[in-house]
Design a protein around this motif. Structure first.
Motif, PDB file in Angstrom:
ATOM      1  N   ILE A  64      10.736  -4.222 -17.305  1.00 55.30           N
ATOM      2  CA  ILE A  64      11.661  -5.135 -16.624  1.00 55.30           C
ATOM      3  C   ILE A  64      11.188  -5.360 -15.185  1.00 55.30           C
ATOM      4  CG2 ILE A  64      13.624  -4.490 -18.064  1.00 55.30           C
ATOM      5  CD1 ILE A  64      14.610  -2.782 -15.637  1.00 55.30           C
ATOM      6  N   PRO A  65      11.648  -6.439 -14.540  1.00 53.00           N
ATOM      7  CA  PRO A  65      11.156  -6.743 -13.202  1.00 53.00           C
ATOM      8  C   PRO A  65      11.291  -5.592 -12.206  1.00 53.00           C
ATOM      9  CG  PRO A  65      12.324  -8.634 -14.085  1.00 53.00           C
ATOM     10  CD  PRO A  65      12.514  -7.524 -15.077  1.00 53.00           C
ATOM     11  N   ASN A  66      12.440  -4.914 -12.180  1.00 51.38           N
ATOM     12  CA  ASN A  66      12.614  -3.854 -11.179  1.00 51.38           C
ATOM     13  C   ASN A  66      11.595  -2.737 -11.372  1.00 51.38           C
ATOM     14  OD1 ASN A  66      14.221  -2.545  -8.986  1.00 51.38           O
ATOM     15  ND2 ASN A  66      14.443  -0.990 -10.578  1.00 51.38           N
ATOM     16  N   THR A  67      11.391  -2.323 -12.621  1.00 50.99           N
ATOM     17  CA  THR A  67      10.420  -1.253 -12.878  1.00 50.99           C
ATOM     18  C   THR A  67       9.012  -1.719 -12.518  1.00 50.99           C
ATOM     19  OG1 THR A  67      11.863  -0.486 -14.653  1.00 50.99           O
ATOM     20  CG2 THR A  67       9.621   0.383 -14.631  1.00 50.99           C
ATOM     21  N   ASN A  68       8.708  -2.956 -12.856  1.00 51.43           N
ATOM     22  CA  ASN A  68       7.382  -3.496 -12.515  1.00 51.43           C
ATOM     23  C   ASN A  68       7.148  -3.481 -11.004  1.00 51.43           C
ATOM     24  OD1 ASN A  68       7.018  -3.922 -15.197  1.00 51.43           O
ATOM     25  ND2 ASN A  68       6.941  -6.151 -15.097  1.00 51.43           N
ATOM     26  N   GLU A  73       4.542  -0.807  -6.172  1.00 51.42           N
ATOM     27  CA  GLU A  73       4.594  -0.041  -4.916  1.00 51.42           C
ATOM     28  C   GLU A  73       3.675   1.163  -4.983  1.00 51.42           C
ATOM     29  OE1 GLU A  73       8.623   1.015  -3.921  1.00 51.42           O
ATOM     30  OE2 GLU A  73       9.230  -1.110  -3.875  1.00 51.42           O
ATOM     31  N   GLU A  74       3.723   1.896  -6.086  1.00 48.06           N
ATOM     32  CA  GLU A  74       2.907   3.117  -6.214  1.00 48.06           C
ATOM     33  C   GLU A  74       1.419   2.795  -6.315  1.00 48.06           C
ATOM     34  OE1 GLU A  74       4.152   6.142  -5.739  1.00 48.06           O
ATOM     35  OE2 GLU A  74       6.019   5.057  -5.392  1.00 48.06           O
ATOM     36  N   VAL A  75       1.106   1.782  -7.105  1.00 50.90           N
ATOM     37  CA  VAL A  75      -0.306   1.423  -7.339  1.00 50.90           C
ATOM     38  C   VAL A  75      -0.980   1.000  -6.032  1.00 50.90           C
ATOM     39  CG1 VAL A  75      -1.724  -0.423  -8.353  1.00 50.90           C
ATOM     40  CG2 VAL A  75      -0.138   0.872  -9.789  1.00 50.90           C
ATOM     41  N   PHE A  76      -0.282   0.175  -5.249  1.00 55.34           N
ATOM     42  CA  PHE A  76      -0.927  -0.319  -4.027  1.00 55.34           C
ATOM     43  C   PHE A  76      -0.860   0.699  -2.899  1.00 55.34           C
ATOM     44  CE2 PHE A  76      -0.339  -4.127  -6.588  1.00 55.34           C
ATOM     45  CZ  PHE A  76      -1.656  -4.571  -6.593  1.00 55.34           C
ATOM     46  N   ALA A  77       0.189   1.539  -2.884  1.00 58.76           N
ATOM     47  CA  ALA A  77       0.221   2.627  -1.884  1.00 58.76           C
ATOM     48  C   ALA A  77      -0.931   3.599  -2.137  1.00 58.76           C
ATOM     49  CB  ALA A  77       1.561   3.361  -1.949  1.00 58.76           C
ATOM     50  N   ALA A  78      -1.345   3.736  -3.389  1.00 53.70           N
ATOM     51  CA  ALA A  78      -2.442   4.659  -3.722  1.00 53.70           C
ATOM     52  C   ALA A  78      -3.798   4.109  -3.284  1.00 53.70           C
ATOM     53  CB  ALA A  78      -2.457   4.924  -5.223  1.00 53.70           C
ATOM     54  N   CYS A  80      -5.122   0.966  -4.578  1.00 51.30           N
ATOM     55  CA  CYS A  80      -5.714  -0.024  -5.496  1.00 51.30           C
ATOM     56  C   CYS A  80      -5.659  -1.410  -4.856  1.00 51.30           C
ATOM     57  CB  CYS A  80      -4.938  -0.065  -6.820  1.00 51.30           C
ATOM     58  SG  CYS A  80      -5.172   1.431  -7.789  1.00 51.30           S
ATOM     59  N   SER A  81      -6.575  -2.256  -5.259  1.00 51.84           N
ATOM     60  CA  SER A  81      -6.534  -3.622  -4.731  1.00 51.84           C
ATOM     61  C   SER A  81      -6.118  -4.632  -5.788  1.00 51.84           C
ATOM     62  CB  SER A  81      -7.877  -4.008  -4.124  1.00 51.84           C
ATOM     63  OG  SER A  81      -8.875  -3.844  -5.084  1.00 51.84           O
ATOM     64  N   GLY A  82      -5.974  -4.184  -7.023  1.00 47.77           N
ATOM     65  CA  GLY A  82      -5.522  -5.086  -8.068  1.00 47.77           C
ATOM     66  C   GLY A  82      -4.790  -4.331  -9.164  1.00 47.77           C
ATOM     67  N   ILE A  83      -4.011  -5.091  -9.935  1.00 45.44           N
ATOM     68  CA  ILE A  83      -3.264  -4.496 -11.051  1.00 45.44           C
ATOM     69  C   ILE A  83      -3.354  -5.437 -12.252  1.00 45.44           C
ATOM     70  CG2 ILE A  83      -1.045  -5.522 -10.305  1.00 45.44           C
ATOM     71  CD1 ILE A  83       0.264  -2.837 -11.257  1.00 45.44           C
ATOM     72  N   ILE A  84      -3.423  -4.848 -13.433  1.00 43.13           N
ATOM     73  CA  ILE A  84      -3.452  -5.647 -14.666  1.00 43.13           C
ATOM     74  C   ILE A  84      -2.120  -5.471 -15.387  1.00 43.13           C
ATOM     75  CG2 ILE A  84      -4.575  -5.954 -16.908  1.00 43.13           C
ATOM     76  CD1 ILE A  84      -7.208  -5.077 -15.613  1.00 43.13           C
ATOM     77  N   THR A  85      -1.550  -6.607 -15.787  1.00 44.71           N
ATOM     78  CA  THR A  85      -0.228  -6.590 -16.417  1.00 44.71           C
ATOM     79  C   THR A  85      -0.235  -7.376 -17.729  1.00 44.71           C
ATOM     80  OG1 THR A  85       2.116  -7.131 -16.080  1.00 44.71           O
ATOM     81  CG2 THR A  85       0.522  -8.682 -15.171  1.00 44.71           C
ATOM     82  N   GLY A 100       4.755  -8.453  -6.360  1.00 47.75           N
ATOM     83  CA  GLY A 100       4.538  -7.068  -5.905  1.00 47.75           C
ATOM     84  C   GLY A 100       3.111  -6.891  -5.413  1.00 47.75           C
ATOM     85  N   ALA A 101       2.152  -7.427  -6.164  1.00 43.55           N
ATOM     86  CA  ALA A 101       0.749  -7.326  -5.747  1.00 43.55           C
ATOM     87  C   ALA A 101       0.520  -8.081  -4.442  1.00 43.55           C
ATOM     88  CB  ALA A 101      -0.160  -7.873  -6.852  1.00 43.55           C
ATOM     89  N   HIS A 102       1.005  -9.308  -4.388  1.00 45.66           N
ATOM     90  CA  HIS A 102       0.747 -10.124  -3.203  1.00 45.66           C
ATOM     91  C   HIS A 102       1.451  -9.560  -1.958  1.00 45.66           C
ATOM     92  CE1 HIS A 102      -0.416 -13.815  -5.875  1.00 45.66           C
ATOM     93  NE2 HIS A 102      -1.268 -12.825  -5.940  1.00 45.66           N
ATOM     94  N   ASP A 103       2.643  -9.017  -2.149  1.00 46.30           N
ATOM     95  CA  ASP A 103       3.358  -8.409  -1.014  1.00 46.30           C
ATOM     96  C   ASP A 103       2.561  -7.264  -0.400  1.00 46.30           C
ATOM     97  OD1 ASP A 103       5.429 -10.123  -1.375  1.00 46.30           O
ATOM     98  OD2 ASP A 103       6.807  -8.654  -2.279  1.00 46.30           O
ATOM     99  N   HIS A 104       1.725  -6.624  -1.228  1.00 45.42           N
ATOM    100  CA  HIS A 104       0.931  -5.490  -0.735  1.00 45.42           C
ATOM    101  C   HIS A 104      -0.517  -5.897  -0.460  1.00 45.42           C
ATOM    102  CE1 HIS A 104       4.367  -3.487  -2.700  1.00 45.42           C
ATOM    103  NE2 HIS A 104       4.200  -2.590  -1.758  1.00 45.42           N
ATOM    104  N   GLY A 105      -0.763  -7.205  -0.414  1.00 44.61           N
ATOM    105  CA  GLY A 105      -2.122  -7.667  -0.132  1.00 44.61           C
ATOM    106  C   GLY A 105      -3.080  -7.503  -1.295  1.00 44.61           C
ATOM    107  N   GLY A 106      -2.542  -7.312  -2.509  1.00 46.93           N
ATOM    108  CA  GLY A 106      -3.392  -7.097  -3.676  1.00 46.93           C
ATOM    109  C   GLY A 106      -3.412  -8.285  -4.619  1.00 46.93           C
ATOM    110  N   SER A 107      -4.054  -8.083  -5.758  1.00 46.92           N
ATOM    111  CA  SER A 107      -4.220  -9.146  -6.756  1.00 46.92           C
ATOM    112  C   SER A 107      -3.602  -8.719  -8.080  1.00 46.92           C
ATOM    113  CB  SER A 107      -5.709  -9.428  -6.985  1.00 46.92           C
ATOM    114  OG  SER A 107      -6.343  -9.729  -5.778  1.00 46.92           O
TER     115      SER A 107
END
Ligand code: 3DU
Length: 212
Positions: A64-68, A73-78, A80-85, A100-107
């Protein structure tokens, strides 16, 4: 010309460091996933970051959106620069990952059609094209499409156009060759054919050259 992404599906810090070091200078990005992260923890990202190339988290997120958003948050705080969904949970779930990715400067990269034979049950054909369209509408940075079915990857390229990236798994152990797909994609993803090789650095070099 396609980039080379290593699917680092090894277990444990030592093995990850051994393969990453051997491949230094040959890779454009490292893709990590559950095998490595469940065996080492997400702290492995900081260690791999020493290679100075993007680390992409292949968590094939499907919730669901909230969990995603929390996963992002965790992936980009760690580090990572990108996430696959996945996209099949719907546009709101997908948007939570992209934002979520873009808010953290990621892809964010969206699985549209998978490379294994079982993909033909659901993750292919009209469903894949619909998800590619959804990926484009969501503002995602790219999609994942199969090197094992280059004709399908060509179709998905025509759906998304030229401005989004396509990363393509299936080269090597799953039977595809870089030459099959490189003209349609921005990067090939290679796992076992590199990290199970007796000489991962040499194998990576050969794939990199063949993807050019
Ligand atoms: O088959 P290989 O060992 O080269 O690894 C392929 C990687 O790409 C692996 O991490 C797998 O989880 C991922 N992947 C696919 O193989 C197929 C897809 O459709 C999406 C991701």
């Amino acid at each position: 010309m396609a980039e080379l992404l290593l699917a680092l599906d090894v277990k444990g810090r030592e093995e990850a460091a051994r393969v990453a070091l051997a491949c230094e200078g040959e890779l454009d990005a490292i893709k990590i996933g559950y095998p490595l992260v469940l065996s080492t923890g997400l702290g492995i990202v900081k260690e791999l970051a020493k290679a100075n190339i993007p680390i992409i988290a292949d968590f094939k997120v499907a919730d669901i959106p909230n969990t995603n958003a929390l996963i992002c948050e965790e992936v980009f705080a760690a580090g990572c620069s990108g996430i696959i969904t996945h996209a099949f949970c719907g546009s709101d779930s997908l948007l939570a990952i992209v934002d979520g990715a873009h808010d953290h400067g990621g892809s964010a990269f969206v699985v549209c059609e998978m490379s294994h034979p079982g993909a033909l049950d659901f993750l292919s054909g009209a469903n894949a094209e619909r998800m590619a369209k959804m990926a484009k509408e969501s503002g995602a940075d790219g999609i994942i499409a199969p090197a094992t079915r280059p004709d399908r990857t060509a179709v998905l390229r025509s759906v998304i156009g030229g401005s989004m990236k396509i990363y393509s798994p299936g080269v090597g152990a799953q039977g595809a060759q870089p030459e099959d797909v490189k003209k349609y994609v921005d990067g090939i993803i290679v796992g076992r054919a590199i990290y199970e090789s007796a000489d991962p650095g040499k194998a990576a070099h050969e794939f990199r050259v063949r993807a050019l």
